[in-house]
Write a protein that holds these residues in place. Structure first.
Motif, PDB file in Angstrom:
ATOM      1  N   GLU A   6      14.115 -11.982 -17.443  1.00  0.00           N
ATOM      2  CA  GLU A   6      15.382 -12.073 -18.165  1.00  0.00           C
ATOM      3  C   GLU A   6      15.324 -13.151 -19.240  1.00  0.00           C
ATOM      4  O   GLU A   6      15.136 -14.342 -18.939  1.00  0.00           O
ATOM      5  CB  GLU A   6      16.524 -12.373 -17.191  1.00  0.00           C
ATOM      6  CG  GLU A   6      16.793 -11.223 -16.236  1.00  0.00           C
ATOM      7  CD  GLU A   6      18.101 -11.380 -15.497  1.00  0.00           C
ATOM      8  OE1 GLU A   6      18.960 -12.162 -15.955  1.00  0.00           O
ATOM      9  OE2 GLU A   6      18.265 -10.720 -14.454  1.00  0.00           O
TER      10      GLU A   6
ATOM     11  N   SER B 198      23.050 -19.398 -12.779  1.00  0.00           N
ATOM     12  CA  SER B 198      23.099 -18.105 -12.088  1.00  0.00           C
ATOM     13  C   SER B 198      23.466 -18.254 -10.616  1.00  0.00           C
ATOM     14  O   SER B 198      22.814 -17.711  -9.734  1.00  0.00           O
ATOM     15  CB  SER B 198      21.742 -17.385 -12.215  1.00  0.00           C
ATOM     16  OG  SER B 198      21.804 -16.072 -11.688  1.00  0.00           O
TER      17      SER B 198
ATOM     18  N   GLY C 289      27.234  -6.401 -14.088  1.00  0.00           N
ATOM     19  CA  GLY C 289      26.265  -7.235 -13.396  1.00  0.00           C
ATOM     20  C   GLY C 289      26.680  -7.370 -11.935  1.00  0.00           C
ATOM     21  O   GLY C 289      27.630  -6.707 -11.480  1.00  0.00           O
ATOM     22  N   ARG C 290      25.974  -8.213 -11.198  1.00  0.00           N
ATOM     23  CA  ARG C 290      26.336  -8.442  -9.793  1.00  0.00           C
ATOM     24  C   ARG C 290      27.726  -9.049  -9.728  1.00  0.00           C
ATOM     25  O   ARG C 290      27.981 -10.100 -10.316  1.00  0.00           O
ATOM     26  CB  ARG C 290      25.333  -9.382  -9.128  1.00  0.00           C
ATOM     27  CG  ARG C 290      23.985  -8.779  -8.881  1.00  0.00           C
ATOM     28  CD  ARG C 290      23.111  -9.696  -8.064  1.00  0.00           C
ATOM     29  NE  ARG C 290      23.751 -10.088  -6.790  1.00  0.00           N
ATOM     30  CZ  ARG C 290      23.087 -10.602  -5.771  1.00  0.00           C
ATOM     31  NH1 ARG C 290      21.788 -10.808  -5.861  1.00  0.00           N
ATOM     32  NH2 ARG C 290      23.728 -10.937  -4.662  1.00  0.00           N
TER      33      ARG C 290
ATOM     34  N   ALA D 295      29.983 -11.809 -14.329  1.00  0.00           N
ATOM     35  CA  ALA D 295      30.039 -10.347 -14.266  1.00  0.00           C
ATOM     36  C   ALA D 295      31.459  -9.874 -14.004  1.00  0.00           C
ATOM     37  O   ALA D 295      31.915  -8.873 -14.581  1.00  0.00           O
ATOM     38  CB  ALA D 295      29.099  -9.834 -13.184  1.00  0.00           C
TER      39      ALA D 295
ATOM     40  N   ASP E  14      22.871  -5.057 -11.344  1.00  0.00           N
ATOM     41  CA  ASP E  14      22.511  -6.452 -11.055  1.00  0.00           C
ATOM     42  C   ASP E  14      21.866  -7.187 -12.230  1.00  0.00           C
ATOM     43  O   ASP E  14      21.126  -8.144 -12.035  1.00  0.00           O
ATOM     44  CB  ASP E  14      21.592  -6.510  -9.834  1.00  0.00           C
ATOM     45  CG  ASP E  14      20.211  -5.898 -10.116  1.00  0.00           C
ATOM     46  OD1 ASP E  14      19.982  -5.408 -11.244  1.00  0.00           O
ATOM     47  OD2 ASP E  14      19.359  -5.919  -9.204  1.00  0.00           O
ATOM     48  N   PHE E  15      22.133  -6.747 -13.446  1.00  0.00           N
ATOM     49  CA  PHE E  15      21.631  -7.364 -14.679  1.00  0.00           C
ATOM     50  C   PHE E  15      20.189  -6.965 -15.011  1.00  0.00           C
ATOM     51  O   PHE E  15      19.687  -7.327 -16.070  1.00  0.00           O
ATOM     52  CB  PHE E  15      21.711  -8.901 -14.657  1.00  0.00           C
ATOM     53  CG  PHE E  15      23.112  -9.450 -14.687  1.00  0.00           C
ATOM     54  CD1 PHE E  15      23.916  -9.288 -15.801  1.00  0.00           C
ATOM     55  CD2 PHE E  15      23.624 -10.141 -13.600  1.00  0.00           C
ATOM     56  CE1 PHE E  15      25.206  -9.801 -15.839  1.00  0.00           C
ATOM     57  CE2 PHE E  15      24.908 -10.659 -13.620  1.00  0.00           C
ATOM     58  CZ  PHE E  15      25.694 -10.479 -14.734  1.00  0.00           C
TER      59      PHE E  15
ATOM     60  N   SER F 223      24.472  -6.595 -19.775  1.00  0.00           N
ATOM     61  CA  SER F 223      23.299  -7.348 -20.231  1.00  0.00           C
ATOM     62  C   SER F 223      22.447  -6.434 -21.092  1.00  0.00           C
ATOM     63  O   SER F 223      22.505  -5.210 -20.969  1.00  0.00           O
ATOM     64  CB  SER F 223      22.472  -7.887 -19.054  1.00  0.00           C
ATOM     65  OG  SER F 223      21.674  -6.873 -18.479  1.00  0.00           O
TER      66      SER F 223
END
Length: 343
Positions: free
Chosen positions: A86, A137, A198-199, A205, A232-233, A259
């Protein structure tokens, strides 16, 4: 030779540096310790005095006297695979490194991808092996921020765990970034606008999903949970989520992915399904990473100031370590929609 120089055994003192620069001892100390909370003029005066007098700080003695390690930890609760895949994380590291460049602080990068690594880190922090921690994160159920609170260790988070986060944090405006992206899709006449999230145990998210929903509501679109696909990105999750969306709503004509990596996964599935971008399906990502610029077609994306977040986190942490700021700021930096060919 001055009396002060005689008393110090011939070695220039911090008091002499302060006197030569025309500032207080505390101000001279802040400059030498790399604190950002001094003016450029003051910094120049102290640095000139240091050079003229040949002052050399005894960092080892200072660290022992103040129970300092001259090191901070950047903790990322993700696996090595996720960290290196990432682009977001490398941007944060660059920002942190830039903020530390003019200080004597060492940076320790720690990835925590398993319970064993988490326990080992907890032991390390409990022993006060670092002066402070930057957290990136963090998921809602992560116990690490609470441990840092219990230890009384300075800490700053990149993003919050919730709207009531007690620790200092630096984040981008995830809500407005997402809302602006979806408003752009609405303005282009898109009707069946999906999102890949995302998550959702990550507050950023959640806020991006909130922004998506608000933009649709403001445009008078009826909510449809079939247009929301949790992920989850990661790029792989973007692939899975896009397949689910096409199966549930074949008429989807736009996708906002939370993302750029998930947008890349979605693009792969759309191409396999014979859907043209943007003719059949418009696509927007989030981060404005190199992934967005190198996609074909180039990806419209929400730019967040990732490196600036890293710098801001570090400045807040250095102030905390120096005891210069008892407040717990919650800093939110603006985002910008960068429109390219995919929308």
């Amino acid at each position: 030779m001055t009396a002060a120089r005689v008393r110090s055994g011939g070695r220039p003192t911090l008091e002499e540096v302060a006197a030569r620069a025309g500032v207080g001892r505390g101000t001279a100390s802040r400059v030498i310790n790399g604190s950002p909370r001094v003016s450029a003029h003051t910094r120049e005066a102290v640095e000139a005095a240091v050079a003229e007098l040949g002052y050399v700080p005894n960092r080892a003695a200072r660290a022992l006297a103040g129970n300092r390690t001259e090191a901070i930890a950047l903790v990322v609760p993700e696996s090595e695979t996720r960290f290196f895949a990432e682009p977001y994380f490398s941007g944060i590291v660059r920002g942190v490194g830039a903020a530390l460049a003019d200080t004597e602080m060492q940076l320790l990068l720690t990835l925590v991808g398993s319970d064993r690594e988490r326990r080992r880190l907890a032991q390390y922090l409990t022993a006060h092996r670092v002066d402070g921690v930057l957290l990136v994160s963090v998921h809602a159920d992560d116990p690490l921020p609470d441990l840092l609170e219990q230890l009384g260790m300075p800490a700053v988070m990149n993003g919050r765990r919730s709207a009531t986060e007690p620790l200092p944090s630096v984040d981008s405006d995830n809500f407005e970034g997402a809302r602006g992206a979806v408003e752009h899709l609405v303005s282009r006449g898109r009707r069946s606008i999906a999102t890949i999230t995302g998550r959702l145990d990550v507050y950023a998210a959640q806020r991006r999903l909130d922004g998506y929903r608000r933009a649709l509501s403001d445009a008078g679109h009826e909510p449809d949970e079939r247009l929301i696909a949790p992920a989850d990105f990661s790029e792989e999750a973007g692939v899975r989520a896009m397949r689910e969306l096409l199966a549930r709503r074949p008429d989807v004509d736009a996708v906002f992915a939370a993302s750029d990596l998930m947008a890349a996964g979605a693009r792969q599935v759309l191409r396999e399904a014979g859907r043209r971008i943007p003719d059949d399906v418009a696509l927007i990502g989030f981060d404005d990473s190199a992934v967005a610029r190198h996609m074909d077609p180039a990806l419209t994306s929400v730019r967040q100031p990732i490196e600036e977040m890293g710098r801001a986190m570090t400045r807040v942490l250095l102030d905390q370590i120096a005891g210069e700021n008892a407040e717990r700021p919650q800093i939110v930096l603006p985002t910008e929609l960068v429109v390219r060919d995919s929308s």
